[in-house]
Design an enzyme around this catalytic site. Structure first.
Site, PDB file in Angstrom:
ATOM      1  N   GLY A 108       0.843  -1.196   0.000  1.00  0.00           N
ATOM      2  CA  GLY A 108       0.000   0.000   0.000  1.00  0.00           C
ATOM      3  C   GLY A 108       0.873   1.240   0.000  1.00  0.00           C
ATOM      4  O   GLY A 108       0.573   2.233   0.656  1.00  0.00           O
ATOM      5  N   SER A 135       1.694   3.432  -2.312  1.00  0.00           N
ATOM      6  CA  SER A 135       1.573   4.424  -3.380  1.00  0.00           C
ATOM      7  C   SER A 135       0.741   5.642  -2.987  1.00  0.00           C
ATOM      8  O   SER A 135       0.668   6.614  -3.731  1.00  0.00           O
ATOM      9  CB  SER A 135       0.952   3.778  -4.618  1.00  0.00           C
ATOM     10  OG  SER A 135      -0.367   3.397  -4.314  1.00  0.00           O
ATOM     11  N   ASP A 194      -2.495  -7.685  -4.629  1.00  0.00           N
ATOM     12  CA  ASP A 194      -3.482  -7.619  -3.550  1.00  0.00           C
ATOM     13  C   ASP A 194      -2.908  -8.373  -2.346  1.00  0.00           C
ATOM     14  O   ASP A 194      -2.630  -9.573  -2.442  1.00  0.00           O
ATOM     15  CB  ASP A 194      -4.779  -8.286  -4.062  1.00  0.00           C
ATOM     16  CG  ASP A 194      -5.897  -8.224  -3.054  1.00  0.00           C
ATOM     17  OD1 ASP A 194      -5.618  -7.975  -1.861  1.00  0.00           O
ATOM     18  OD2 ASP A 194      -7.056  -8.435  -3.461  1.00  0.00           O
ATOM     19  N   VAL A 195      -2.749  -7.688  -1.230  1.00  0.00           N
ATOM     20  CA  VAL A 195      -2.136  -8.353  -0.066  1.00  0.00           C
ATOM     21  C   VAL A 195      -2.981  -9.516   0.446  1.00  0.00           C
ATOM     22  O   VAL A 195      -2.472 -10.399   1.135  1.00  0.00           O
ATOM     23  CB  VAL A 195      -1.831  -7.382   1.117  1.00  0.00           C
ATOM     24  CG1 VAL A 195      -0.769  -6.370   0.747  1.00  0.00           C
ATOM     25  CG2 VAL A 195      -3.086  -6.720   1.642  1.00  0.00           C
ATOM     26  N   ASN A 250       2.053  -1.909   5.341  1.00  0.00           N
ATOM     27  CA  ASN A 250       1.267  -0.701   5.569  1.00  0.00           C
ATOM     28  C   ASN A 250      -0.162  -0.802   5.032  1.00  0.00           C
ATOM     29  O   ASN A 250      -1.053  -0.116   5.525  1.00  0.00           O
ATOM     30  CB  ASN A 250       2.000   0.471   4.907  1.00  0.00           C
ATOM     31  CG  ASN A 250       1.110   1.691   4.731  1.00  0.00           C
ATOM     32  OD1 ASN A 250       0.883   2.439   5.680  1.00  0.00           O
ATOM     33  ND2 ASN A 250       0.568   1.869   3.530  1.00  0.00           N
ATOM     34  N   SER A 290      -2.236   0.395  14.833  1.00  0.00           N
ATOM     35  CA  SER A 290      -3.043   1.603  15.061  1.00  0.00           C
ATOM     36  C   SER A 290      -3.352   1.726  16.550  1.00  0.00           C
ATOM     37  O   SER A 290      -3.458   0.714  17.262  1.00  0.00           O
ATOM     38  CB  SER A 290      -4.366   1.499  14.295  1.00  0.00           C
ATOM     39  OG  SER A 290      -5.267   2.491  14.734  1.00  0.00           O
ATOM     40  N   TYR A 320     -11.659  -3.688  12.671  1.00  0.00           N
ATOM     41  CA  TYR A 320     -10.382  -2.987  12.494  1.00  0.00           C
ATOM     42  C   TYR A 320      -9.516  -3.131  13.754  1.00  0.00           C
ATOM     43  O   TYR A 320      -8.319  -3.419  13.692  1.00  0.00           O
ATOM     44  CB  TYR A 320     -10.677  -1.517  12.197  1.00  0.00           C
ATOM     45  CG  TYR A 320      -9.485  -0.657  11.882  1.00  0.00           C
ATOM     46  CD1 TYR A 320      -8.908  -0.664  10.617  1.00  0.00           C
ATOM     47  CD2 TYR A 320      -8.946   0.200  12.846  1.00  0.00           C
ATOM     48  CE1 TYR A 320      -7.814   0.150  10.318  1.00  0.00           C
ATOM     49  CE2 TYR A 320      -7.863   1.018  12.557  1.00  0.00           C
ATOM     50  CZ  TYR A 320      -7.299   0.990  11.293  1.00  0.00           C
ATOM     51  OH  TYR A 320      -6.225   1.802  11.002  1.00  0.00           O
ATOM     52  N   ALA A 350      -9.684  -5.441  16.107  1.00  0.00           N
ATOM     53  CA  ALA A 350      -9.223  -6.829  16.276  1.00  0.00           C
ATOM     54  C   ALA A 350      -8.035  -7.103  15.360  1.00  0.00           C
ATOM     55  O   ALA A 350      -7.041  -7.717  15.772  1.00  0.00           O
ATOM     56  CB  ALA A 350     -10.362  -7.796  15.975  1.00  0.00           C
ATOM     57  N   LYS A 393      -5.895  -4.892  14.072  1.00  0.00           N
ATOM     58  CA  LYS A 393      -4.706  -4.114  14.450  1.00  0.00           C
ATOM     59  C   LYS A 393      -4.097  -4.612  15.766  1.00  0.00           C
ATOM     60  O   LYS A 393      -2.875  -4.535  15.955  1.00  0.00           O
ATOM     61  CB  LYS A 393      -5.059  -2.627  14.532  1.00  0.00           C
ATOM     62  CG  LYS A 393      -5.406  -1.998  13.171  1.00  0.00           C
ATOM     63  CD  LYS A 393      -4.237  -2.071  12.200  1.00  0.00           C
ATOM     64  CE  LYS A 393      -4.462  -1.242  10.948  1.00  0.00           C
ATOM     65  NZ  LYS A 393      -3.335  -1.371  10.002  1.00  0.00           N
TER      66      LYS A 393
END
Ligand code: NDP
Length: 250
Positions: free
Chosen positions: A16, A18, A67-68, A94, A146, A159, A161, A163
């Site tokens: 990510g 870019s 795609d990760v 990232n 985060s 999100y 959970a 992070k």
């Protein structure tokens, strides 16, 4: 080519990388002389703009799609980088998304998409890059977690959970990898001015800012400089979660 940094001849992959925080990390590492491979998922235009921007100061960045959430994509990316540049010294995980909803209304798709990108994505990219780093007996991995993984937030169970998982992943992998001279750290930003936080309504933003001792959101560059420190001078730092949050705690 810019030739005066700590990272001359080092090869870095930023997922990510870019746009948003990832683009700032890409620029920061390129400023240090690294060859940076900025991965992106969909936004080719942003990737092309970044290549031009980095070229202007004499740095080197190459953007590669992938795609990760797809392990095959991440394996191919690692193989491509290894065959083109011979090594991978730095991996910055990232790439991340939000898909906020109050938990009672959260559907399996909201849960799975965020866990797949923000947590399983880190498994895919790291698992693909680690054999290369182990062979080199050298490497540095930085995972972007985060503050929400530390303190939780309404509407962000998925999100948060993911992070929090990133922090556990970081600490355990740091234990396993120290013997290979591979350091693994997490950076936990608070709120940062990017497209992700543009979605937050103004009245909520004001409430959030009132809880931040420094009285403002971070700029992307402030996160990127922390990543740069970890992969350059932070040679005895591993297994840590570094907070970049303006003093905001629970
Ligand atoms: P942006 O939405 O600005 O950028 C997200 C980046 O991730 C884009 O480059 C995007 O690529 C990429 N991406 C998304 N999904 C995938 C995928 N499946 N595969 C590969 N790349 C993908 O986000 P931010 O810069 O704000 O956030 C970056 C990281 O920082 C995230 O992990 C986020 O959770 C974390 N963070 C952000 C905070 C903030 O306040 N902004 C605070 C704390 C942490 P493309 O556009 O090509 O799809």
């Amino acid at each position: 080519m810019y030739n005066k940094g700590y990272l001359n001849d080092k090869v870095a992959v930023v997922t990510g990388g870019s746009k948003g925080i990832g683009a700032s990390i890409t620029e920061e590492l390129a400023q240090e002389g690294a060859i940076v491979i900025a991965n992106y998922n969909k936004d080719l235009k942003k990737a092309e703009e970044l290549v031009e921007k980095v070229k202007e100061f004499g740095g080197y960045v190459s953007c590669l799609p992938g795609d990760v959430t797809d392990e095959e994509h991440m394996l191919r990316l690692a193989e491509t980088v290894k065959s083109r540049f011979g090594r991978i010294d730095i991996l910055v995980n990232n790439a991340g998304i939000t898909q906020d909803k109050i938990f009672s209304k959260m559907e399996a798709n909201d849960w799975n998409k965020v866990i797949d990108t923000n947590l399983n994505g880190i498994y895919n990219s790291t698992h693909s890059v680690l054999p290369i780093m182990k062979e080199q007996k050298e490497g540095s991995i930085v995972n972007i977690s985060s503050i929400i993984g530390q303190m939780g937030a309404v509407g962000q169970v998925n999100y948060s959970a993911a992070k929090a998982g990133v922090i556990g992943f970081t600490k355990s992998l740091a234990h396993e990898m120290a013997r290979y001279n591979i350091r693994v750290n997490a950076v936990c930003p608070g709120f940062v001015n990017t497209a992700m936080t543009e979605k937050i309504p103004e009245n909520i933003k004001e409430k959030l800012v009132s809880k931040i001792p420094m009285g403002r959101f971070a700029e992307k560059e402030e996160v990127a400089k922390t990543v740069r420190f970890l992969v350059t001078e932070g040679t005895y730092i591993t297994g840590q979660e570094i907070n970049v949050n303006g003093g905001m705690y629970m």
